[in-house]
Design a protein around this motif. Sequence first.
Motif, mmCIF file in Angstrom:
data_model
loop_
_atom_site.group_PDB
_atom_site.id
_atom_site.type_symbol
_atom_site.label_atom_id
_atom_site.label_comp_id
_atom_site.label_asym_id
_atom_site.label_seq_id
_atom_site.Cartn_x
_atom_site.Cartn_y
_atom_site.Cartn_z
ATOM 1 N N LEU A 167 0.844 -1.184 0.000
ATOM 2 C CA LEU A 167 0.000 0.000 0.000
ATOM 3 C C LEU A 167 0.890 1.249 0.000
ATOM 4 N N LEU A 168 0.472 2.281 -0.737
ATOM 5 C CA LEU A 168 1.270 3.508 -0.852
ATOM 6 C C LEU A 168 0.396 4.718 -0.549
ATOM 7 N N CYS A 169 0.779 5.474 0.461
ATOM 8 C CA CYS A 169 -0.016 6.636 0.885
ATOM 9 C C CYS A 169 0.122 7.769 -0.136
ATOM 10 N N ARG A 170 -1.037 8.309 -0.564
ATOM 11 C CA ARG A 170 -1.000 9.413 -1.528
ATOM 12 C C ARG A 170 -0.672 10.732 -0.839
ATOM 13 N N VAL A 171 -0.854 10.777 0.467
ATOM 14 C CA VAL A 171 -0.644 12.042 1.184
ATOM 15 C C VAL A 171 0.820 12.206 1.598
ATOM 16 N N ARG A 201 -5.650 2.541 7.949
ATOM 17 C CA ARG A 201 -5.165 3.907 7.748
ATOM 18 C C ARG A 201 -3.654 3.867 7.531
ATOM 19 N N CYS A 202 -3.138 4.898 6.882
ATOM 20 C CA CYS A 202 -1.690 4.989 6.697
ATOM 21 C C CYS A 202 -1.014 4.972 8.073
ATOM 22 N N PRO A 203 -0.024 4.076 8.272
ATOM 23 C CA PRO A 203 0.596 3.969 9.596
ATOM 24 C C PRO A 203 1.392 5.212 9.975
ATOM 25 N N LYS A 204 1.724 6.040 8.998
ATOM 26 C CA LYS A 204 2.517 7.230 9.314
ATOM 27 C C LYS A 204 1.643 8.459 9.557
ATOM 28 N N CYS A 205 0.672 8.717 8.643
ATOM 29 C CA CYS A 205 -0.082 9.968 8.768
ATOM 30 C C CYS A 205 -1.573 9.762 9.038
ATOM 31 N N GLY A 206 -2.028 8.523 9.018
ATOM 32 C CA GLY A 206 -3.430 8.258 9.354
ATOM 33 C C GLY A 206 -4.417 8.443 8.218
ATOM 34 N N SER A 207 -3.927 8.683 7.005
ATOM 35 C CA SER A 207 -4.838 8.931 5.884
ATOM 36 C C SER A 207 -5.446 7.630 5.331
ATOM 37 N N PRO A 208 -6.721 7.703 4.889
ATOM 38 C CA PRO A 208 -7.330 6.563 4.199
ATOM 39 C C PRO A 208 -7.097 6.645 2.687
ATOM 40 N N ASP A 209 -6.389 7.703 2.259
ATOM 41 C CA ASP A 209 -6.201 7.927 0.824
ATOM 42 C C ASP A 209 -4.870 7.325 0.381
ATOM 43 N N TYR A 210 -4.882 6.023 0.170
ATOM 44 C CA TYR A 210 -3.669 5.337 -0.283
ATOM 45 C C TYR A 210 -4.040 4.420 -1.444
ATOM 46 N N GLU A 211 -2.991 3.994 -2.145
ATOM 47 C CA GLU A 211 -3.192 3.172 -3.331
ATOM 48 C C GLU A 211 -2.765 1.740 -3.018
ATOM 49 N N VAL A 212 -3.521 0.775 -3.517
ATOM 50 C CA VAL A 212 -3.066 -0.606 -3.415
ATOM 51 C C VAL A 212 -2.184 -0.825 -4.643
#
Lengths: 255, 136
Positions: B72-76, B108-119
Amino acid sequence: MDRKHKRCTASMMDPRVSVISGRLKGVKRVIAVSGGKGGVGKSLVASVLALILSDRQHQVGLFDADFTSPSTHVILGASKIQPLEDNGLVPCVAHGLRYMSIVAFSHDEALPLRGTDVSNVLIELFAITRWGELDFLIIDMPPGISDAALDIMRLVRRLEFIIVSTPSLLTFETVRKLVRLLADMKAPVLGVVENMKMRESTFLARQVAAMGVPYLGEIPYDPKVEDALGNVKLLRETVFARKLSEIASKLESCP
Amino acid sequence: MYMHEWALAEAVVSAVSQIAQREGLKFVSQVKIMVGELQQVELDIFEFALTQLKSGILEKAKFVLETVPARLLCRVCGKEWSFARNSLARDASEAVHFIPEAVHAYVRCPKCGSPDYEVVTGRGVWIESIKGVQHP
Ligand SMILES: Nc1ncnc2c1ncn2[C@@H]1O[C@H](COP(=O)(O)OP(=O)(O)OP(=O)(O)O)[C@@H](O)[C@H]1O
Ligand SMILES: [Mg+2]
Ligand SMILES: [Zn+2]
């Protein structure tokens, strides 16, 4: 590898798409309840229309295809909507309707999805849901001509459209574009429903007729609707349902 | 009662038959299928279903399954991480099994908490390649 042998790279081929038409084989008519704008009453029309057709002894399915703001489960007051795992997913039955919504998977959480995610979910759900034999599958469509709406049109080739509009010039402006687009895509439009009417006016009826699309009828703004949400018995008794019932008869007699 | 894996297998068999016919194959000898970790497909059941469902042009086909890790890759914030199957509660895990995108409701992104990530990799089932023998 000799010439007789061939290796094809199939990475462009999504295996799921190939089974979708087969999954809908037992469904006689697929009706997409759409609209040019948000908040015009698509979900309410889709839900109550499904109930009305089911009350008339049709086998009816309802698919909530609005993943961003699913609302038919609230309108119907459907709480246990878990599908059954059986060679795919068999929709649950809610008030006599075979019912499928993303809420079965996102539960009470928000589900923030990008366009490609939405496409993936739609493909997955159409590929694994076993609707069985249905007279009508009613789809509560995502807004207007969004990615998601275009995807449903691509995946389900036999959609018949009902377009919900309000009497406002602003709503009609988007309806006009939607109707043109559907005509270009050769998608049949059953007609336009004028919802939330507050005063006498023939504006929308005239405009719709001028586009050569059937005007299916009008539904007044009904203050009783709000307190009936979540209670199908009360919903069935609203003026909204009574007026929609007349419109449903017109749909039943279509091909 | 059959599991959902059967529906996926049905889709693969139907798609492979269509491709094979389009490519003018007489029969298919091998199909390579990538199985993304996110969907948590039961490989034994999936493979069994494939062998039960194959027929006609696929009669002699061998199915090779390969698991692809879910990244998973966080877009934020740009953080990249692996999806850990046992990090989800049972309900959530089941939802992701049917609809992998449901992951956005629970992880959620483990670093910033965002749900906006890419599989980025390892979403679901994919046909990688098909080998076969062509009509002369
Ligand atoms: N004829 C009516 N009388 C009274 N209230 C109505 C009527 N039609 C719709 N409503 C109400 O208006 C609101 C919007 O309706 P609904 O959610 O069905 O619209 P929608 O087009 O599905 O919206 P969205 O674009 O957000 O999906 C709801 O609260 C609904 O109960
Ligand atoms: Mg809606
Ligand atoms: Zn992040």
